[in-house]
Design an enzyme around this catalytic site. Sequence first.
Site, PDB file in Angstrom:
ATOM      1  CB  CYS A  15     -65.851   7.563 -39.879  1.00  0.00           C
ATOM      2  SG  CYS A  15     -66.855   7.921 -38.418  1.00  0.00           S
ATOM      3  CG  PHE A  16     -68.189   2.850 -36.889  1.00  0.00           C
ATOM      4  CD1 PHE A  16     -68.389   4.051 -36.236  1.00  0.00           C
ATOM      5  CD2 PHE A  16     -67.603   1.802 -36.176  1.00  0.00           C
ATOM      6  CE1 PHE A  16     -68.035   4.227 -34.911  1.00  0.00           C
ATOM      7  CE2 PHE A  16     -67.250   1.963 -34.838  1.00  0.00           C
ATOM      8  CZ  PHE A  16     -67.466   3.180 -34.201  1.00  0.00           C
TER       9      PHE A  16
END
Length: 157
Positions: A15-16
């Site tokens: 997840c960025f």
Amino acid sequence: MNNDSMEKATFAAGCFWGVEAAFRRLKGVVSTSVGYMGGHWPNPSYLDVCARVTGHAEVVQVEYDPTIISYPQLLETFWKIHDPTSFNRQGPDRGEQYRSVIFYHNPDQEKIARESKVKLDNSGHYEKDIVTEIKPASDYYLAEDYHQQYFEKKPRK
């Protein structure tokens, strides 16, 4: 600070949001943004990427000053903040958009990334093989504004 002397690095490590937060804390990182890279669908939205039809990974693009922080130092952070032996998954997040990828912007970055991966793989630090891909940077699509610096906008309790 002269922007001509800045360099870019792009990483996918789950997840960025958390990946971006980790890189933003590093001295020498001038700016970060989150987006999508490595797919085959032009101008994907977050929902497109989550639907797993675009082939994109969630990425963080880092602009950094190489006189303050080196590319190998950025790679050290990349390796520490996720499990590079986990295929298309980081923690509870599953899917190709969460895969581990180093997108290189020039031949030096490619060489350094490949050497770094081999060294870590041979170190015995992980029981399983590292599955991180090393690919040339491709079209970068900026994620929606609400994803940028997400943790700064929505502090954890």
